[in-house]
Write a protein that holds these residues in place. Sequence first.
Motif, short mmCIF file in Angstrom:
data_model
loop_
_atom_site.label_atom_id
_atom_site.label_comp_id
_atom_site.label_asym_id
_atom_site.label_seq_id
_atom_site.Cartn_x
_atom_site.Cartn_y
_atom_site.Cartn_z
N SER A 1 5.81 -10.29 -17.27
CA SER A 1 5.35 -9.22 -18.09
C SER A 1 6.77 -8.52 -18.53
CB SER A 1 4.50 -8.17 -17.34
OG SER A 1 3.31 -8.65 -16.96
N ALA A 2 6.58 -7.76 -19.63
CA ALA A 2 7.81 -7.27 -20.29
C ALA A 2 8.01 -5.95 -19.44
CB ALA A 2 7.76 -6.96 -21.70
N SER A 3 7.24 -5.30 -19.03
CA SER A 3 7.55 -3.85 -18.33
C SER A 3 6.26 -3.85 -17.30
CB SER A 3 7.29 -2.83 -19.36
OG SER A 3 5.97 -2.65 -19.95
N LEU A 4 6.67 -2.58 -16.27
CA LEU A 4 5.46 -2.51 -15.59
C LEU A 4 4.03 -1.96 -16.19
CD1 LEU A 4 7.65 -0.27 -12.89
CD2 LEU A 4 6.70 -2.81 -12.32
N ALA A 5 4.45 -1.23 -17.21
CA ALA A 5 3.15 -0.76 -18.00
C ALA A 5 2.22 -1.90 -18.40
CB ALA A 5 3.55 0.19 -18.83
N ASP A 6 2.90 -3.18 -18.71
CA ASP A 6 2.16 -4.19 -19.26
C ASP A 6 1.31 -4.80 -18.11
OD1 ASP A 6 3.38 -3.74 -21.83
OD2 ASP A 6 4.84 -5.02 -21.67
N LEU A 7 1.73 -4.62 -16.79
CA LEU A 7 0.95 -5.24 -15.82
C LEU A 7 -0.38 -5.08 -15.78
CD1 LEU A 7 3.50 -4.92 -12.96
CD2 LEU A 7 2.79 -6.97 -13.96
N ARG A 8 -0.98 -3.98 -15.90
CA ARG A 8 -2.38 -3.61 -16.11
C ARG A 8 -2.95 -3.62 -14.78
NH1 ARG A 8 -1.22 -0.98 -20.18
NH2 ARG A 8 -1.61 -1.96 -22.53
N GLU A 9 -2.38 -3.46 -13.69
CA GLU A 9 -2.80 -3.75 -12.54
C GLU A 9 -3.10 -2.22 -11.86
OE1 GLU A 9 -3.01 -6.21 -10.16
OE2 GLU A 9 -2.66 -7.35 -11.83
N PRO A 10 -4.40 -2.18 -10.97
CA PRO A 10 -5.06 -0.87 -10.66
C PRO A 10 -3.98 -0.24 -9.41
CG PRO A 10 -6.24 -2.62 -9.67
CD PRO A 10 -5.27 -3.25 -10.77
N ARG A 11 -3.35 -1.43 -8.69
CA ARG A 11 -2.33 -0.48 -7.66
C ARG A 11 -1.06 -1.42 -7.55
NH1 ARG A 11 -4.12 -0.74 -1.66
NH2 ARG A 11 -1.95 -1.41 -1.02
N ILE A 12 -0.09 -0.88 -7.49
CA ILE A 12 1.20 -1.70 -7.46
C ILE A 12 2.06 -0.59 -6.22
CG2 ILE A 12 3.67 -2.26 -8.14
CD1 ILE A 12 2.16 -2.41 -10.82
N ASP A 13 2.10 -1.33 -4.91
CA ASP A 13 2.80 -0.67 -4.15
C ASP A 13 4.03 -0.42 -4.23
OD1 ASP A 13 0.22 -0.92 -2.48
OD2 ASP A 13 0.60 -2.92 -2.08
N ALA A 14 5.15 -1.32 -4.56
CA ALA A 14 6.46 -1.31 -4.57
C ALA A 14 6.95 -1.98 -5.58
CB ALA A 14 6.91 -1.82 -3.60
N VAL A 15 8.29 -1.73 -6.23
CA VAL A 15 9.14 -2.38 -6.95
C VAL A 15 10.47 -2.75 -6.36
CG1 VAL A 15 10.43 -2.13 -9.01
CG2 VAL A 15 8.23 -1.08 -9.10
N ASN A 16 10.75 -3.87 -6.37
CA ASN A 16 11.96 -4.69 -5.98
C ASN A 16 12.87 -4.74 -7.19
OD1 ASN A 16 13.80 -6.12 -4.79
ND2 ASN A 16 12.64 -7.10 -3.57
N LEU A 17 13.78 -3.81 -7.28
CA LEU A 17 14.73 -3.79 -8.52
C LEU A 17 15.79 -4.70 -8.29
CD1 LEU A 17 14.46 -2.16 -11.19
CD2 LEU A 17 16.20 -0.65 -10.09
N ILE A 18 15.83 -5.73 -9.14
CA ILE A 18 16.76 -6.56 -9.48
C ILE A 18 17.37 -6.81 -10.83
CG2 ILE A 18 17.67 -9.01 -8.69
CD1 ILE A 18 15.00 -9.27 -7.13
N LEU A 19 17.97 -5.67 -11.15
CA LEU A 19 18.24 -5.43 -12.74
C LEU A 19 19.32 -4.55 -12.72
CD1 LEU A 19 16.51 -5.68 -15.23
CD2 LEU A 19 15.85 -3.34 -14.87
N SER A 20 20.05 -4.75 -13.93
CA SER A 20 21.21 -4.16 -14.43
C SER A 20 20.81 -2.59 -14.06
CB SER A 20 21.58 -4.43 -15.80
OG SER A 20 22.57 -3.43 -16.26
N PRO A 21 21.87 -1.72 -13.68
CA PRO A 21 21.59 -0.43 -13.53
C PRO A 21 21.38 0.30 -14.79
CG PRO A 21 23.42 -1.21 -12.30
CD PRO A 21 23.13 -2.29 -12.91
N LYS A 22 21.77 -0.35 -15.77
CA LYS A 22 21.64 0.14 -17.39
C LYS A 22 20.31 0.29 -17.56
CE LYS A 22 24.64 -2.64 -18.96
NZ LYS A 22 25.59 -3.41 -19.80
#
Length: 106
Positions: A34-55
């Motif tokens: 998915s392009a973003s968290l909002a695009d997931l359309r999941e009822p519940r997300i427990d955590a995010v593992n951020l592996i991304l540029s700090p920018k």
Amino acid sequence: TNTAKPAFQVVRRLEGAGRRVLRVSPYDRSGACSASLADLREPRIDAVNLILSPKRAPEVLEDMARLGIRHLFLQPGADTPPVVQLASELGLIVQRGCVLVSDMAP
């Protein structure tokens, strides 16, 4: 989706430990992410593992706060002081470390 990237290895480790992983990448063009968290359309997300540029982190952290996702795991490189500060200001619960070398709770 790029097997040469550390993010791919992190996903394999999490899935190998029985975790359900929802892939998000603003760079993916294959349709596997998915392009973003909002695009997931999941009822519940427990955590995010951020592996991304700090920018790009502020957008993700703000989405987390808006969607009620409270737990953030920051991989090395994503855990810059401004990212940690913003996470704190947004009330996120932050854990730092590398999933590839850290022990994981059951």
